[in-house]
Design a protein around this motif. Structure first.
Motif, mmCIF file in Angstrom:
data_model
loop_
_atom_site.group_PDB
_atom_site.id
_atom_site.type_symbol
_atom_site.label_atom_id
_atom_site.label_comp_id
_atom_site.label_asym_id
_atom_site.label_seq_id
_atom_site.Cartn_x
_atom_site.Cartn_y
_atom_site.Cartn_z
ATOM 1 N N LEU A 95 -9.669 5.159 -13.492
ATOM 2 C CA LEU A 95 -10.047 4.616 -14.615
ATOM 3 C C LEU A 95 -9.795 2.962 -13.983
ATOM 4 O O LEU A 95 -10.397 2.345 -14.803
ATOM 5 N N TYR A 96 -9.024 2.792 -13.355
ATOM 6 C CA TYR A 96 -8.330 0.788 -13.318
ATOM 7 C C TYR A 96 -9.753 0.958 -12.553
ATOM 8 O O TYR A 96 -9.804 1.274 -11.435
ATOM 9 N N SER A 97 -9.697 -0.637 -13.352
ATOM 10 C CA SER A 97 -10.289 -1.818 -12.027
ATOM 11 C C SER A 97 -10.149 -1.297 -10.085
ATOM 12 O O SER A 97 -10.497 -1.670 -9.350
ATOM 13 N N LYS A 98 -8.249 -1.619 -10.883
ATOM 14 C CA LYS A 98 -7.928 -1.570 -9.278
ATOM 15 C C LYS A 98 -6.489 -0.792 -9.170
ATOM 16 O O LYS A 98 -6.087 -1.554 -10.650
ATOM 17 N N ARG A 99 -5.553 -0.564 -8.017
ATOM 18 C CA ARG A 99 -4.748 0.323 -9.019
ATOM 19 C C ARG A 99 -3.486 -0.719 -7.136
ATOM 20 O O ARG A 99 -4.049 -0.797 -6.651
ATOM 21 N N VAL A 100 -2.904 -0.265 -7.947
ATOM 22 C CA VAL A 100 -1.071 -1.099 -6.587
ATOM 23 C C VAL A 100 -0.390 0.034 -6.372
ATOM 24 O O VAL A 100 -0.307 1.082 -7.793
ATOM 25 N N LYS A 101 -0.288 0.410 -5.486
ATOM 26 C CA LYS A 101 0.578 0.918 -5.209
ATOM 27 C C LYS A 101 2.121 1.376 -5.195
ATOM 28 O O LYS A 101 2.929 0.178 -5.893
ATOM 29 N N TRP A 102 2.620 2.587 -5.870
ATOM 30 C CA TRP A 102 3.803 2.364 -7.059
ATOM 31 C C TRP A 102 5.016 2.609 -5.993
ATOM 32 O O TRP A 102 4.587 3.958 -5.482
ATOM 33 N N ARG A 103 5.951 2.016 -6.183
ATOM 34 C CA ARG A 103 7.454 1.931 -4.659
ATOM 35 C C ARG A 103 8.173 2.589 -5.161
ATOM 36 O O ARG A 103 8.897 1.622 -6.168
ATOM 37 N N LEU A 104 8.550 3.641 -5.163
ATOM 38 C CA LEU A 104 9.829 3.912 -5.619
ATOM 39 C C LEU A 104 11.529 2.953 -4.920
ATOM 40 O O LEU A 104 12.748 2.837 -5.977
ATOM 41 N N SER A 105 11.654 2.722 -3.942
ATOM 42 C CA SER A 105 12.289 1.515 -3.492
ATOM 43 C C SER A 105 12.547 0.291 -4.046
ATOM 44 O O SER A 105 13.435 -0.478 -3.963
ATOM 45 N N PRO A 116 -12.097 -3.614 -21.026
ATOM 46 C CA PRO A 116 -12.298 -4.768 -21.364
ATOM 47 C C PRO A 116 -13.053 -5.217 -19.239
ATOM 48 O O PRO A 116 -13.247 -4.521 -18.940
ATOM 49 N N SER A 117 -13.006 -6.485 -19.310
ATOM 50 C CA SER A 117 -13.539 -7.180 -17.765
ATOM 51 C C SER A 117 -12.460 -6.354 -16.919
ATOM 52 O O SER A 117 -13.610 -6.434 -15.663
ATOM 53 N N PHE A 118 -11.583 -6.330 -16.634
ATOM 54 C CA PHE A 118 -10.915 -5.890 -15.805
ATOM 55 C C PHE A 118 -9.510 -5.118 -16.192
ATOM 56 O O PHE A 118 -8.522 -5.374 -17.430
ATOM 57 N N SER A 119 -8.938 -4.611 -14.870
ATOM 58 C CA SER A 119 -7.470 -3.701 -15.393
ATOM 59 C C SER A 119 -7.479 -3.462 -14.182
ATOM 60 O O SER A 119 -8.033 -3.093 -13.924
ATOM 61 N N VAL A 120 -5.793 -2.782 -13.810
ATOM 62 C CA VAL A 120 -4.753 -3.535 -13.152
ATOM 63 C C VAL A 120 -3.584 -1.780 -13.466
ATOM 64 O O VAL A 120 -3.271 -2.150 -14.629
ATOM 65 N N GLY A 121 -3.819 -0.920 -12.589
ATOM 66 C CA GLY A 121 -2.338 0.437 -13.029
ATOM 67 C C GLY A 121 -1.766 0.821 -11.827
ATOM 68 O O GLY A 121 -1.963 -0.364 -10.882
#
Length: 349
Positions: free
Chosen positions: A122-132, A108-113
């Motif tokens: 392997l993702y274009s962008k990564r977001v912090k996974w928060r348990l809270s 894909p042109s863009f991906s986020v995980g």
């Protein structure tokens, strides 16, 4: 980078049914904001039928990761499908390596995980996974990478559902032939099952609760998969007034059945989240797990039952097959009287 820069968007979630149900809020959020988008949902064979009820989903891609699409060959097969569909953007709430590989190979042109996903690099962008955070909030947080989504990141939308007339008629007929009329609206659902045995409230407590409910004039329905049928039979044999429908409905039919309930009593499991899609009030019982992990019900009338005075809980994020301390007090100390009183409280409200 704006979300509205992309037309063909895929969301991948191939975890348990409850996780899939919670991902629908992200999908609805995207569709409400980007009405011209075409949304593709990659999920398991089991969850595909539930996804077919969600209006926001334009196309369902079934990823049979355990059988037909197992291994690298299956991953390449799904990736090739996404490439042929010209998917421009992939949003991945699921944190598995399969999801990351499918995303990467789809080009894909863009991906986020999430940053805690396997193979997250392997993702274009990564977001912090928060348990809270609640799972719905976690999934929505994947939208923060776009420049135009600030107004919707914190929104929890109402899910737009379309039920097939055949499924509606099937459930109506199933209930009416058992002398349960939806017009009476005095129906309590009990969902005693869970993949994890320690997450199940004691079956004898469900039986006792069912007796209290039927003696108080309620119709009681046991719901669940075919794997839960024997649990339902234990309850039914202790109280022949209850109706055991475990294994007699598919997921769209179960969704409609949920909509018909006054209250659902359930463990920390997928029925909580399926009921949430149609805003059925739930009483969710947490034992080895905790509502703080982000999988609590979100409705105004929903109730959470858990013991905060046990030092041993939570003992696991998913639950286990046996109590490590061999007493299972996290479930044993929650008595039927307290659940019965909560049912009455919700009904009165």
């Amino acid at each position: 980078m704006k979300l509205k820069d992309f037309k063909n968007i895929a969301i991948i979630q191939t975890a348990f049914i409850g996780d899939v149900a919670l991902s629908f809020y992200l999908i609805q959020n995207i569709k409400n904001y980007h009405t011209n988008s075409k949304l593709f949902f990659v999920t398991t064979p089991v969850s595909s039928s539930l996804a077919s009820c969600i209006n926001a989903i334009d196309n369902i891609i079934t990823f049979d990761k355990r059988n037909r699409h197992s291994g690298l060959k299956g991953i390449k097969n799904i990736s090739s499908i996404l490439k042929e569909l010209k998917i421009e953007c992939i949003i991945a709430p699921h944190r598995s390596f399969r999801t990351a590989l499918v995303t990467f190979l789809s080009k894909p042109s863009f991906s986020v995980g999430f940053d805690k996903s396997s193979f997250s690099f392997l993702y274009s962008k990564r977001v912090k996974w928060r348990l809270s955070k609640h799972e719905i909030e976690r999934n929505n947080s994947l939208l923060v990478v776009f420049d135009d989504t600030e107004a919707i990141v914190n929104k929890i939308p109402e899910i737009e559902i379309n039920l097939d007339e055949n499924d509606v008629n099937y459930v109506d007929n199933l209930l009416s032939k058992n002398e349960i009329l939806l017009a009476e609206k005095k129906i309590i659902g009990l969902a005693p099952g869970s993949v994890w045995p320690t997450k199940r409230w004691k079956i004898e407590y469900y039986s006792e609760l069912s007796i209290r409910l039927t003696n108080s004039g309620f119709n009681v329905i046991i719901i669940g998969s075919k794997e839960d049928f024997l649990l339902g039979e234990i309850i039914r044999k202790s109280n022949f007034k209850v109706l055991n429908l475990c294994g007699q409905t598919n997921l769209p039919q179960l969704l409609y059945l949920m909509k018909s309930l006054n209250v659902l009593v359930t463990n920390d499991s997928s029925p909580t989240h399926i009921a949430g899609l149609v805003k059925t009030p739930t009483i969710t019982i947490f034992g080895p797990t905790s509502s703080k992990f982000g999988f609590s019900p979100i409705g105004e009338k929903d109730k959470i039952v858990e013991l905060d005075d046990l030092n041993c809980r939570p003992c696991s994020i998913h639950g286990q097959h046996k109590c490590p301390l061999k007493h299972h007090n996290c479930m044993g100390n929650i008595k039927p009287d307290s659940i019965f009183n909560l049912v009455q409280e919700i009904i009165r409200a």
